[in-house]
Structure formats: C-alpha cells, structure tokens
Write a protein that holds these residues in place. Structure first.
Motif, short mmCIF file in Angstrom:
data_model
loop_
_atom_site.label_atom_id
_atom_site.label_comp_id
_atom_site.label_asym_id
_atom_site.label_seq_id
_atom_site.Cartn_x
_atom_site.Cartn_y
_atom_site.Cartn_z
N GLU A 158 0.84 -1.21 0.00
CA GLU A 158 0.00 0.00 0.00
C GLU A 158 0.87 1.25 0.00
O GLU A 158 1.87 1.32 0.70
CB GLU A 158 -0.91 0.01 1.23
CG GLU A 158 -1.86 1.20 1.26
CD GLU A 158 -2.77 1.20 2.47
OE1 GLU A 158 -3.75 1.98 2.48
OE2 GLU A 158 -2.50 0.43 3.42
N ASP A 159 0.46 2.22 -0.78
CA ASP A 159 1.18 3.49 -0.83
C ASP A 159 1.06 4.20 0.51
O ASP A 159 -0.04 4.39 1.04
CB ASP A 159 0.60 4.38 -1.94
CG ASP A 159 1.25 5.73 -2.01
OD1 ASP A 159 2.41 5.80 -2.45
OD2 ASP A 159 0.62 6.72 -1.59
N ALA A 160 2.19 4.60 1.08
CA ALA A 160 2.20 5.19 2.42
C ALA A 160 1.47 6.53 2.47
O ALA A 160 0.83 6.85 3.48
CB ALA A 160 3.65 5.37 2.89
N ILE A 161 1.54 7.29 1.40
CA ILE A 161 0.87 8.59 1.38
C ILE A 161 -0.64 8.41 1.32
O ILE A 161 -1.39 9.07 2.05
CB ILE A 161 1.37 9.44 0.20
CG1 ILE A 161 2.86 9.78 0.40
CG2 ILE A 161 0.54 10.71 0.06
CD1 ILE A 161 3.52 10.39 -0.82
N ARG A 162 -1.09 7.48 0.46
CA ARG A 162 -2.54 7.21 0.38
C ARG A 162 -3.06 6.67 1.72
O ARG A 162 -4.15 7.03 2.15
CB ARG A 162 -2.79 6.20 -0.74
CG ARG A 162 -4.22 5.77 -0.90
CD ARG A 162 -5.15 6.95 -1.16
NE ARG A 162 -6.38 6.83 -0.38
CZ ARG A 162 -7.10 7.84 0.03
NH1 ARG A 162 -6.73 9.09 -0.23
NH2 ARG A 162 -8.19 7.65 0.73
N HIS A 163 -2.27 5.83 2.35
CA HIS A 163 -2.65 5.29 3.66
C HIS A 163 -2.79 6.42 4.67
O HIS A 163 -3.77 6.48 5.43
CB HIS A 163 -1.60 4.29 4.14
CG HIS A 163 -1.77 3.86 5.57
ND1 HIS A 163 -1.15 4.50 6.63
CD2 HIS A 163 -2.52 2.87 6.13
CE1 HIS A 163 -1.49 3.91 7.75
NE2 HIS A 163 -2.32 2.93 7.48
#
Length: 327
Positions: A158-163
C-alpha cells in the motif's frame, strides 16, 4: 474565521454558551471522581471547532432549534472521548497545557472516562432520533478504523501517502463532517445543502490536520506556540516526511534528507536540526503545501451549492485561513 456580521457573531456566541452548559450537565456523575476526570479536558479549554461547525451549518436553516445545541454537545463529547484514548495510546503527558488524564489518574481510568464520554454522547444522540444514532455509530466506526489503520501502518504494497490520507479521512474528517451534517439536518436544511456542508467539512478537516503537519516543520516556536519538529523527533510520519521519503530527487540535499528520515525517529539534536533545515528547503514541503491548498480549494468549491449568507462567508474564511497558515 471572519464573523463580520454582528448578528451572526452574537448568535454563535450564545449558541456556544448553550452547548457548554449541556456539556457540563452531561458529564456530571454521582461519583465525584468521574465528574472531575470527565471535566478535566473540557475545563482545560479547546477551540470547540466541531460545535462551531454544527452552529454555522444550522445557519442555513433554523439555528434556534434545540436539537442544534444537543448535536453540538454530541460531537464535542465524542471528540473529547477520543482525546482521552489517544493520550493513552501516545503515552502523552500534557494535553491543552494541562497534565493529561492518563498521567494524572493512570491509563485504566483515562480509558474508562473516555468510554463514559462516548456513552454520554450516545445518550444525547438518542434524544435526536434514530437517524442521528445511526450517523453517530457510523462516525464512531470510522474513528476506530482510522486509529487501527494508523496503529497498524500501511498494508503490504500500500502506498504510504494514500494510507496516511485515509487515516486522516477517518480520524479527523469523519467527525468534522458529521458536525456540519448534524447542524444542517437539525436546522432543517434541504438534502442538497446537508450534503454540501458535510462534504465541505470533511475536506476542510483533512486540510486543517495536514496544515498542522506543515506548521510542525515550517513555523518557529514563537509563532506557533509549539516546538518545531516534534513529529520528526517522535518519528510520526507526516505528509512532508512521506513526500520526502517517496521522492526520487537525486540532488545531494534530497538524498541526505531521505537518509536521515529512513532511520526512524530523529532524536539526535544535531541530526534533528539538519533534517529540519533540509525539510524546510525541500521540494517535499512545497508539494505538501500544494496538497493542503488543493484540499482547501475543494472545500471552498463545495460551498457553491449554498446561498450567499454571513455563515457562508465565515466558512469560506476557514478555507482562506488554512491556505494562509501554511505559507
């Protein structure tokens, strides 16, 4: 916030006094310790942003409805309850300039008092009807999911920024959105205005939280009243840090910044000062500012569905405030 209209300012001041009275009455218990602990953070102050949004949203309908006051108390009690739980999880020692409840009475009591505040919020929501209870329960679920997501971290791949943005949607945006929704609902606004205000508030809430990320890095202590780089020192992954870590820039400053940040909490004073300086001059900080302005612009656009009124001017001023405080 600009309350340029004297009538609106007087009405909001009276409304917030009524909310405060309901809050004090709601947390009273036959057990003096419960009352004292439950009032601890309430008496320490706070901006009452969520009740304020309830009251402003109701201005587009009938703000004098008693349900509007009860709704303001519901969202503030819910917010206060989350603070008790957050401080236990974060092992915080101070909240709103006063000793945190967990540092004063211990973790067990702080958690139980948070539960008590949630129960009092539910009691008041029940007075508002079945629909309010459903919305309150859904909001509570989002708050819990946000906390779980934050605690567990991003899923594999999972993309850390989207998370991170999803965590803010749940932990911050959900309750602020419910605040405006309640105000519009119980003020008797038509459905399209209810939805517009809820959308505005959710987006504004995310923008406000993101702007705190930038202030932690970009402002000095005298200006913000906070120690710069606190999140950096504690290893809290805020948006500018996440952008810096995700960057593929190959200039020496960007590479050095990624090297420092990748090691986790920056506790060494010299490294902390170096990282803070690099972040302040980084493309990542500029990118984070653009993200905040984007959310603020989106929030403002949602207000286009509302009639021209002093309350709309006040809400638009919140968007201006967010954009200005990040520069």
């Amino acid at each position: 916030m600009t309350l340029a209209d004297p009538q609106l300012e007087a009405g909001m001041a009276a409304y917030l006094r009524d909310v405060e009275a309901v809050l004090i009455d709601s947390v009273h218990s036959a057990n003096p310790l419960v009352t004292e602990a439950a009032r601890h953070l309430m008496d320490a102050g706070g901006k009452r942003v969520r009740p304020l949004l309830v009251g402003l949203a109701a201005q587009f309908g009938d703000p004098s409805a008693r349900e509007v006051v009860l709704a303001g108390a519901v969202v503030e009690l819910t917010h206060l309850a989350t603070l008790y739980h957050d401080d236990v999880m974060d092992e915080a020692t101070v909240r709103r300039g006063a000793p945190s409840a967990n540092s004063r009475w211990g973790n067990a009591l702080a958690i139980l008092v948070g539960d008590y505040l949630f129960s009092r919020a539910a009691d008041l929501a029940a007075e508002l009807g079945v629909e309010a209870v459903k919305i309150q329960a859904s909001t509570f679920s989002q708050l819990v999911h946000g906390q779980i997501d934050e605690t567990a971290g991003p899923l594999d791949g999972e993309d850390a920024i989207r998370h991170y943005l999803r965590v803010l949607e749940h932990k911050t945006g959900s309750l602020i959105s419910t605040s405006a929704r309640f105000g519009a609902m119980f003020g008797g606004c038509p459905p399209e205005q209810v939805n517009a205000l809820a959308t505005f508030a959710e987006t504004f809430g995310i923008a406000f939280q993101l702007s705190d990320d930038l202030i932690d890095i970009a402002s000095d202590a005298a200006e913000s009243g906070k120690t710069p780089g606190t999140d950096l020192r504690e290893g809290v992954p805020t948006l500018p840090v996440l952008y810096a870590l995700a960057s593929s820039d190959d200039d020496a400053a960007a590479v050095r910044l990624r090297e420092i940040l990748a090691a986790g909490p920056v506790t060494d004073d010299a490294l902390h000062a170096e990282a803070l300086g690099l972040l302040r001059d980084s493309t990542a900080l500029k990118q984070a500012r653009e993200t905040v302005r984007g959310y603020a612009d989106t929030a403002r656009a949602a207000l286009a569905a509302l009639p021209e009124a002093p309350a709309r001017v006040a809400l638009e001023s919140l968007c201006d405030f967010i954009a200005d405080r990040t520069n």
